[in-house]
Design a protein around this motif. Structure first.
Motif, mmCIF file in Angstrom:
data_model
loop_
_atom_site.group_PDB
_atom_site.id
_atom_site.type_symbol
_atom_site.label_atom_id
_atom_site.label_comp_id
_atom_site.label_asym_id
_atom_site.label_seq_id
_atom_site.Cartn_x
_atom_site.Cartn_y
_atom_site.Cartn_z
ATOM 1 N N MET A 1 -9.788 34.108 7.675
ATOM 2 C CA MET A 1 -10.612 33.500 6.784
ATOM 3 C C MET A 1 -9.763 32.329 6.184
ATOM 4 O O MET A 1 -9.942 31.181 5.837
ATOM 5 N N ARG A 2 -8.504 32.913 5.909
ATOM 6 C CA ARG A 2 -7.630 31.944 5.037
ATOM 7 C C ARG A 2 -7.027 30.902 5.698
ATOM 8 O O ARG A 2 -6.874 29.801 5.293
ATOM 9 N N TRP A 3 -6.694 31.303 7.075
ATOM 10 C CA TRP A 3 -6.296 30.023 8.036
ATOM 11 C C TRP A 3 -7.217 29.186 8.219
ATOM 12 O O TRP A 3 -6.963 28.058 8.288
ATOM 13 N N SER A 4 -8.745 29.566 8.278
ATOM 14 C CA SER A 4 -9.745 28.647 8.472
ATOM 15 C C SER A 4 -9.980 27.829 7.169
ATOM 16 O O SER A 4 -10.265 26.503 7.327
ATOM 17 N N ALA A 5 -10.025 28.202 6.139
ATOM 18 C CA ALA A 5 -10.017 27.550 4.848
ATOM 19 C C ALA A 5 -8.795 26.505 4.582
ATOM 20 O O ALA A 5 -9.043 25.308 4.383
ATOM 21 N N GLU B 1 -7.098 25.224 7.197
ATOM 22 C CA GLU B 1 -7.635 24.224 8.290
ATOM 23 C C GLU B 1 -8.410 23.151 7.886
ATOM 24 O O GLU B 1 -8.498 22.049 8.129
ATOM 25 N N MET B 2 -9.344 23.753 7.058
ATOM 26 C CA MET B 2 -10.549 22.725 6.589
ATOM 27 C C MET B 2 -10.209 21.696 5.576
ATOM 28 O O MET B 2 -10.874 21.076 5.210
ATOM 29 N N ALA C 1 -3.832 26.415 -0.369
ATOM 30 C CA ALA C 1 -3.513 27.916 -0.195
ATOM 31 C C ALA C 1 -4.150 28.798 -1.025
ATOM 32 O O ALA C 1 -4.557 29.763 -0.741
ATOM 33 N N PRO C 2 -4.206 28.547 -2.135
ATOM 34 C CA PRO C 2 -4.527 29.267 -3.185
ATOM 35 C C PRO C 2 -6.178 29.550 -3.056
ATOM 36 O O PRO C 2 -6.727 30.679 -3.184
ATOM 37 N N ILE C 3 -6.939 28.354 -2.697
ATOM 38 C CA ILE C 3 -8.460 28.679 -2.398
ATOM 39 C C ILE C 3 -8.409 29.764 -1.238
ATOM 40 O O ILE C 3 -9.303 30.590 -0.809
#
Length: 297
Positions: A185-189, A191-192, A196-198
């Motif tokens: 989920m972190r990687w997808s966010a 990439e979108m 990084a904090p989000i």
């Protein structure tokens, strides 16, 4: 313990975008040697400060030697990643949970404890670099790794931290799966296009949401699931970069570049924001689920 220390440090390097085999090998060797040194120190002293400063010193001295030899690797991660596995992320998150529950004395004590360990890590790292006549190497360009690589590396890192917490192997698979899903989920966010904090906040919210009912169902401490799942996201490298910039300002005074202080400030703020994202991401679902589903029963 020694094997997982090396694998965990190398996995953290992969998460930060390091894919060079030689760099990862050096990270693995340095972190494994640090784990051996920690065990030796623990045999002769019970001080909780000597182990992190000793392992960090060894990592700094090894990184300085690699710098002096001029080996073409991503030097900053060779120096920083063996120290990143020493960062007491679980204590920081536990302290945040204590403060959220108004257990102020315990929360403050844990924050002070974690801060002392972080200070010893930074001190050991820079002492090791100083003995070798070097400073923290400049960051080299890294690239985003594919999601499969990132998720596998996250699983290895979570398993490493779980081993540090002496978690039983039969239970370790649960935080590994949670951590891998959270990192996806972190990687997808990121990439979108989100920061990084989000991405970290989204991942930690998911981890807290899943780990809370599982902890109650399996009668396992919440820290054993959620904290091990997300502790690999602690911003250790940003703390080391900030510390390096501050040391350079102290050493060179007015001769230091004008951009160093803003850079140190940016790294420090980034580290603080990520720590807050982890804390709030994990704690909010934990408190909400406990309040409405468990405390009233």
């Amino acid at each position: 313990f020694i094997l997982m220390a090396g694998l965990g440090a190398a996995a953290l390097a992969v998460i930060f975008g390091v894919t060079d085999g030689l760099t990862l090998s050096l990270v693995f060797f340095s972190a494994s040697a640090g784990a051996v040194f920690r065990k030796i120190i623990a045999h002769y002293s019970k001080s909780f400060l000597l182990q992190p400063i000793g392992a960090a010193f060894l990592a700094g001295a090894f990184g300085a030697a690699v710098q002096s030899l001029g080996i073409d690797v991503n030097l900053q991660f060779v120096e920083a990643c063996p120290c990143m596995i020493l960062v007491p992320g679980a204590h920081i998150i536990n302290a945040s949970l204590d403060l959220a529950r108004n257990r102020l004395n315990l929360g403050i004590a844990r924050l002070v404890y974690a801060s002392l360990i972080v200070l010893m890590i930074c001190l050991g790292l820079f002492l090791g670099l100083c003995v070798g006549g070097q400073t923290l190497a400049q960051a080299m360009g890294t690239q985003s790794v594919p999601i499969v690589t990132d998720v596998i590396a996250a699983g290895v890192a979570v398993a490493a931290f779980g081993a540090f917490f002496s978690m039983p192997w039969r239970i370790l698979i649960i935080p590994v799966l949670i951590g891998m899903s959270a990192h996806a989920m972190r990687w997808s966010a990121i990439e979108m296009g989100y920061s990084a904090p989000i991405g970290v906040a989204v991942a930690c919210f998911f981890a807290g949401l899943v780990a809370t009912p599982l902890a109650h169902r399996l009668k396992i401490p919440f820290a054993a699931l959620a904290f091990a799942s997300v502790v690999s996201m602690m911003p250790g490298v940003f703390l080391f970069r900030m510390s390096s910039a501050l040391v350079e300002i102290y050493m060179n005074a007015e001769k230091s570049a004008p951009s160093i202080l803003p850079a140190a400030t940016a790294e420090g703020i980034t580290a603080m924001v990520i720590c807050l994202a982890i804390a709030f991401g994990v704690i909010v679902p934990k408190l909400a689920i406990d309040r409405y589903f468990y405390e009233n029963k």
